[in-house]
Design a protein around this motif. Sequence first.
Motif, PDB file in Angstrom:
ATOM      1  N   ASP A 233       0.834  -1.209   0.000  1.00 20.96           N
ATOM      2  CA  ASP A 233       0.000   0.000   0.000  1.00 20.96           C
ATOM      3  C   ASP A 233       0.865   1.254   0.000  1.00 20.96           C
ATOM      4  O   ASP A 233       0.563   2.242  -0.690  1.00 20.96           O
ATOM      5  N   ALA A 234       1.937   1.226   0.757  1.00 26.44           N
ATOM      6  CA  ALA A 234       2.848   2.376   0.807  1.00 26.44           C
ATOM      7  C   ALA A 234       3.527   2.577  -0.546  1.00 26.44           C
ATOM      8  O   ALA A 234       3.687   3.711  -1.016  1.00 26.44           O
ATOM      9  N   ALA A 236       2.301   1.676  -3.442  1.00 27.31           N
ATOM     10  CA  ALA A 236       1.291   2.109  -4.412  1.00 27.31           C
ATOM     11  C   ALA A 236       1.052   3.617  -4.364  1.00 27.31           C
ATOM     12  O   ALA A 236       0.580   4.212  -5.342  1.00 27.31           O
ATOM     13  N   LYS A 237       1.386   4.231  -3.240  1.00 28.76           N
ATOM     14  CA  LYS A 237       1.248   5.692  -3.126  1.00 28.76           C
ATOM     15  C   LYS A 237       2.402   6.417  -3.822  1.00 28.76           C
ATOM     16  O   LYS A 237       2.321   7.613  -4.078  1.00 28.76           O
ATOM     17  N   GLN A 238       3.471   5.657  -4.117  1.00 20.78           N
ATOM     18  CA  GLN A 238       4.630   6.259  -4.756  1.00 20.78           C
ATOM     19  C   GLN A 238       4.715   5.974  -6.246  1.00 20.78           C
ATOM     20  O   GLN A 238       5.380   6.703  -6.987  1.00 20.78           O
ATOM     21  N   ASP A 240       2.517   3.876  -9.762  1.00 23.34           N
ATOM     22  CA  ASP A 240       1.455   3.035 -10.300  1.00 23.34           C
ATOM     23  C   ASP A 240       2.022   2.066 -11.335  1.00 23.34           C
ATOM     24  O   ASP A 240       1.281   1.449 -12.103  1.00 23.34           O
TER      25      ASP A 240
END
Length: 297
Positions: A233-234, A236-238, A240
């Motif tokens: 999840d972390a 995926a914030k950085q 795609d």
Amino acid sequence: MNKFVTVTGVIVVSSSLLLAGCNPGDIDSFAAKQTQNQVKPGAQIKLDGAVNIRDLGGYKAANGKTIKPHKLIRAAELTNLSKDDIKKLTATYKLATIVDFRTDSEVKAKPDPTIKHVGYIHDSIMKDNGASTSMADLMKSLATMDNPEDFLIAANKSFVTDPQSIAGYKLFFQELLDNKNGAVLWHCTAGKDRTGFGTALVLSALGVKQDTIMKDFLLSNKYRAAENKQTLDALAKQTDNKKVLDGMKAILEVRPAYLNAAFDEIKAKYGSTDAFLKKGLGLSAKDIQKLQKMYLH
């Protein structure tokens, strides 16, 4: 292998019993039998500051016997153990020795707690190449991987061929043989690769069936699920970038191909796991018999 070390650094987690007419020895014996009857093979030891910590007790092994509970514990990093965790491991599981498979850099970054009356052996399974462990560098590596599984496949093969790995697992088995009382715990960072292969060797030496060994290996996915999701999840914030995300997932998980790669390497070079234990790790037939006598009932 250098890229694998980089990745590893980033991944791098009352009832009272009333027995009328029984003497203390009877009570202790009864309690021990009750504990053994309640052992669930592969179950996680629930701790506040660590995950993927497992008692191997209860697995069916050679000659119709089972592994004794509270004797063999596979684990992940221990740096965040709470006082209650330490009390549980020492009082309930009779922890006597810790064998730490991590590199010097990993140990320095997250040292094990010092536990009174518990021996500590640093037994690095892999060379410490001082590679960068930054997320940015990892993402760059993942973006260029054709198949991220190849890195852990190569790592597992190296456990069979690399001189440092061989020496490390030799020392590990010597500690198991030298254990007098209590439990031996071995761990790396995530408790899945170096620890997973080491555990597979122990189970093999004790006569546990191959399918059970694989099931135990794959349980790291279950017990590390929350930590792996948090990492993904972390990430995926950085980004795609699907290649990066899929690559990270492959590295965080354990998969049959990883352990199979090690056993395929064993078969190719030694013919069988038994031959690897004897020729590769220097165990004698008497050593294996001793291990079974010590850890099975």
